[in-house]
Motif scaffolding. Structure first.
Motif, PDB file in Angstrom:
ATOM      1  N   ARG A 112       0.825  -1.205   0.000  1.00 63.11           N
ATOM      2  CA  ARG A 112       0.000   0.000   0.000  1.00 63.11           C
ATOM      3  C   ARG A 112       0.860   1.256   0.000  1.00 63.11           C
ATOM      4  N   VAL A 113       1.881   1.283   0.841  1.00 55.30           N
ATOM      5  CA  VAL A 113       2.732   2.468   0.969  1.00 55.30           C
ATOM      6  C   VAL A 113       3.677   2.617  -0.221  1.00 55.30           C
ATOM      7  N   ASN A 114       4.316   1.531  -0.619  1.00 57.70           N
ATOM      8  CA  ASN A 114       5.387   1.614  -1.613  1.00 57.70           C
ATOM      9  C   ASN A 114       4.909   1.590  -3.060  1.00 57.70           C
ATOM     10  N   ALA A 115       3.787   0.924  -3.328  1.00 59.03           N
ATOM     11  CA  ALA A 115       3.344   0.757  -4.720  1.00 59.03           C
ATOM     12  C   ALA A 115       2.035   1.470  -5.034  1.00 59.03           C
ATOM     13  N   LEU A 116       1.057   1.354  -4.150  1.00 57.33           N
ATOM     14  CA  LEU A 116      -0.245   1.968  -4.418  1.00 57.33           C
ATOM     15  C   LEU A 116      -0.222   3.474  -4.203  1.00 57.33           C
ATOM     16  N   ALA A 117       0.389   3.919  -3.119  1.00 54.51           N
ATOM     17  CA  ALA A 117       0.382   5.358  -2.799  1.00 54.51           C
ATOM     18  C   ALA A 117       0.932   6.231  -3.932  1.00 54.51           C
ATOM     19  N   PRO A 118       2.053   5.877  -4.558  1.00 54.26           N
ATOM     20  CA  PRO A 118       2.537   6.720  -5.667  1.00 54.26           C
ATOM     21  C   PRO A 118       1.525   6.852  -6.803  1.00 54.26           C
ATOM     22  N   LEU A 119       0.754   5.797  -7.073  1.00 55.74           N
ATOM     23  CA  LEU A 119      -0.292   5.876  -8.094  1.00 55.74           C
ATOM     24  C   LEU A 119      -1.390   6.848  -7.677  1.00 55.74           C
ATOM     25  N   ASN A 139       9.440   8.290  -9.232  1.00 60.45           N
ATOM     26  CA  ASN A 139       9.195   7.237  -8.258  1.00 60.45           C
ATOM     27  C   ASN A 139      10.533   6.709  -7.755  1.00 60.45           C
ATOM     28  N   ILE A 140      10.806   6.923  -6.463  1.00 60.89           N
ATOM     29  CA  ILE A 140      12.033   6.394  -5.881  1.00 60.89           C
ATOM     30  C   ILE A 140      11.835   4.906  -5.650  1.00 60.89           C
ATOM     31  N   SER A 141      12.426   4.126  -6.519  1.00 64.37           N
ATOM     32  CA  SER A 141      12.261   2.679  -6.491  1.00 64.37           C
ATOM     33  C   SER A 141      13.486   2.042  -5.839  1.00 64.37           C
ATOM     34  N   SER A 142      13.872   0.857  -6.297  1.00 65.87           N
ATOM     35  CA  SER A 142      15.043   0.176  -5.766  1.00 65.87           C
ATOM     36  C   SER A 142      15.451  -0.940  -6.724  1.00 65.87           C
ATOM     37  N   ARG A 143      16.735  -1.135  -6.814  1.00 66.90           N
ATOM     38  CA  ARG A 143      17.254  -2.274  -7.577  1.00 66.90           C
ATOM     39  C   ARG A 143      16.729  -3.577  -7.003  1.00 66.90           C
ATOM     40  N   SER A 164       7.008  -5.021  -3.602  1.00 68.46           N
ATOM     41  CA  SER A 164       6.411  -3.683  -3.710  1.00 68.46           C
ATOM     42  C   SER A 164       7.173  -2.817  -4.694  1.00 68.46           C
ATOM     43  N   LYS A 165       8.496  -2.922  -4.719  1.00 68.95           N
ATOM     44  CA  LYS A 165       9.288  -2.113  -5.641  1.00 68.95           C
ATOM     45  C   LYS A 165       9.158  -2.632  -7.074  1.00 68.95           C
ATOM     46  N   ILE A 187       9.405   8.474 -14.261  1.00 66.26           N
ATOM     47  CA  ILE A 187      10.611   7.648 -14.207  1.00 66.26           C
ATOM     48  C   ILE A 187      10.733   6.951 -12.856  1.00 66.26           C
ATOM     49  N   SER A 188      11.462   5.835 -12.857  1.00 62.88           N
ATOM     50  CA  SER A 188      11.856   5.152 -11.624  1.00 62.88           C
ATOM     51  C   SER A 188      13.338   5.395 -11.403  1.00 62.88           C
ATOM     52  N   LEU A 189      13.727   5.669 -10.158  1.00 57.77           N
ATOM     53  CA  LEU A 189      15.128   5.883  -9.829  1.00 57.77           C
ATOM     54  C   LEU A 189      15.537   5.015  -8.645  1.00 57.77           C
ATOM     55  N   HIS A 190      16.716   4.424  -8.763  1.00 60.31           N
ATOM     56  CA  HIS A 190      17.306   3.626  -7.689  1.00 60.31           C
ATOM     57  C   HIS A 190      18.322   4.486  -6.943  1.00 60.31           C
TER      58      HIS A 190
END
Length: 239
Positions: A112-119, A139-143, A164-165, A187-190
Motif C-alpha cells: 500500500r505504501v510503496n506501490a499503491l500510494a505513488p499511483l 518514483n524512488i524505487s530500488s534495484r 512492492s518495488k 521515471i523510476s530511480l534507484h
C-alpha cells in the motif's frame, strides 16, 4: 487538511519551480527537499509526522501515504497550484525474515505504501502537474525490485519490499503510457544502498552522494526517457 508553512517571505519572489517530496521529514526525502530548497525551488515537503518547530523555507504538509483519505485531502489542499515535479519517496521496509516470518498484514501495508500510494498521488496531483512547467513524476524505487538484478549478491529475505518495488516499477511504466499524451514524464530511480534508518549503517552510499546524483538525473529528465529505470549514478537498471 492544514499546512504548516515556515519562514514565508513578506512578498512574492521568483523561484526555480515547485517540487513536492513525500517522506520529507528525514533520510533521502529530507536530503532531496533540502537540495531543492537551496537551489531556489518552492518545496512542498510532505510528511506523516510534523516537526514541533519547523525550520527553513519549505512548506510542510501532513500526509500519510498509507491512507487514501489523506492523499485525497492533500489533492484538495493543493488544488489549482502548479507543481513541476512530484517525487514519490516515502516508503517502508517491512519484515525481512524471509518466507517463514512473512505476515499478510505487513505485506499488504508495504504494498500500500510503496506501490499503491505513488499511483494515488499521481492521480490526485495530475492537474497540478499539467499546470506546471516541468511535468515530471519521480518514483524512488530500488534495484531490489528488479527481476533481473534484484537478487544479485543480495539474499535478504524482504519479500514484501522487493515485491512492492517491482510493482512500483510496473506502475512507472503504466503511468508513463497514460501520462504521455499530457506531456508528463514518469521515471523510476534507484538511490543505491544508502546509509539511512532503512538502509542501515553498513550501507555503501552516502546519503548526500545519492541525493545529488538523483537530483542531477531529475533535473535533466525529458519525455525522451519517460518510463525508464536508472540508478543515482546514471546507470540504467534492468527491469
Amino acid at each position: 487538511m492544514t499546512s504548516s508553512i515556515a519562514d514565508r517571505s513578506a512578498g512574492p519572489r521568483a523561484t526555480a519551480g515547485t517540487v513536492l517530496v513525500t517522506g520529507a521529514s528525514r533520510g533521502l526525502g529530507h536530503a532531496l527537499a533540502s537540495l531543492y530548497a537551496q537551489a531556489g525551488w518552492r518545496v512542498l515537503a510532505c510528511m506523516r509526522e510534523m516537526p514541533p518547530e519547523p525550520k527553513g523555507s519549505m512548506q510542510r504538509y501532513s500526509l500519510d501515504v498509507g491512507n487514501t483519505a489523506s492523499i485525497e485531502a492533500l489533492g484538495r489542499t493543493l488544488e489549482s497550484q502548479a507543481i513541476d515535479i512530484v517525487i514519490n519517496n516515502a516508503a517502508v521496509r517491512g519484515d525481512t525474515g524471509g518466507l517463514g516470518s512473512l505476515d499478510a498484514d505487513d505485506f499488504m501495508e508495504v504494498l500500500r505504501v510503496n506501490a499503491l500510494a505513488p499511483l494515488l498521488i499521481a492521480r490526485a496531483l495530475r492537474a497540478n502537474l499539467l499546470a506546471g512547467q516541468r511535468k515530471l513524476v519521480v518514483n524512488i524505487s530500488s534495484r531490489a525490485g528488479s527481476l533481473a538484478e534484484g537478487t544479485v549478491d543480495d539474499d535478504d529475505g524482504d519479500y514484501a519490499y522487493r515485491c512492492s518495488k517491482a510493482a512500483l516499477n510496473m506502475a512507472t511504466v503504466k503511468l508513463a503510457q497514460d501520462f504521455q499524451r499530457d506531456g508528463i514524464a514518469v521515471i523510476s530511480l534507484h538511490p543505491g544502498w544508502i546509509r539511512t534508518d532503512m538502509g542501515g549503517p553498513d550501507a555503501v552510499v552516502d546519503i548526500a552522494q545519492s541525493a545529488h546524483g538523483l537530483k542531477a538525473l531529475i533535473d535533466t529528465t525529458t519525455m525522451a526517457v519517460t518510463g525508464s529505470f536508472r540508478a543515482y549514478d546514471g546507470k540504467t537498471v534492468s527491469w
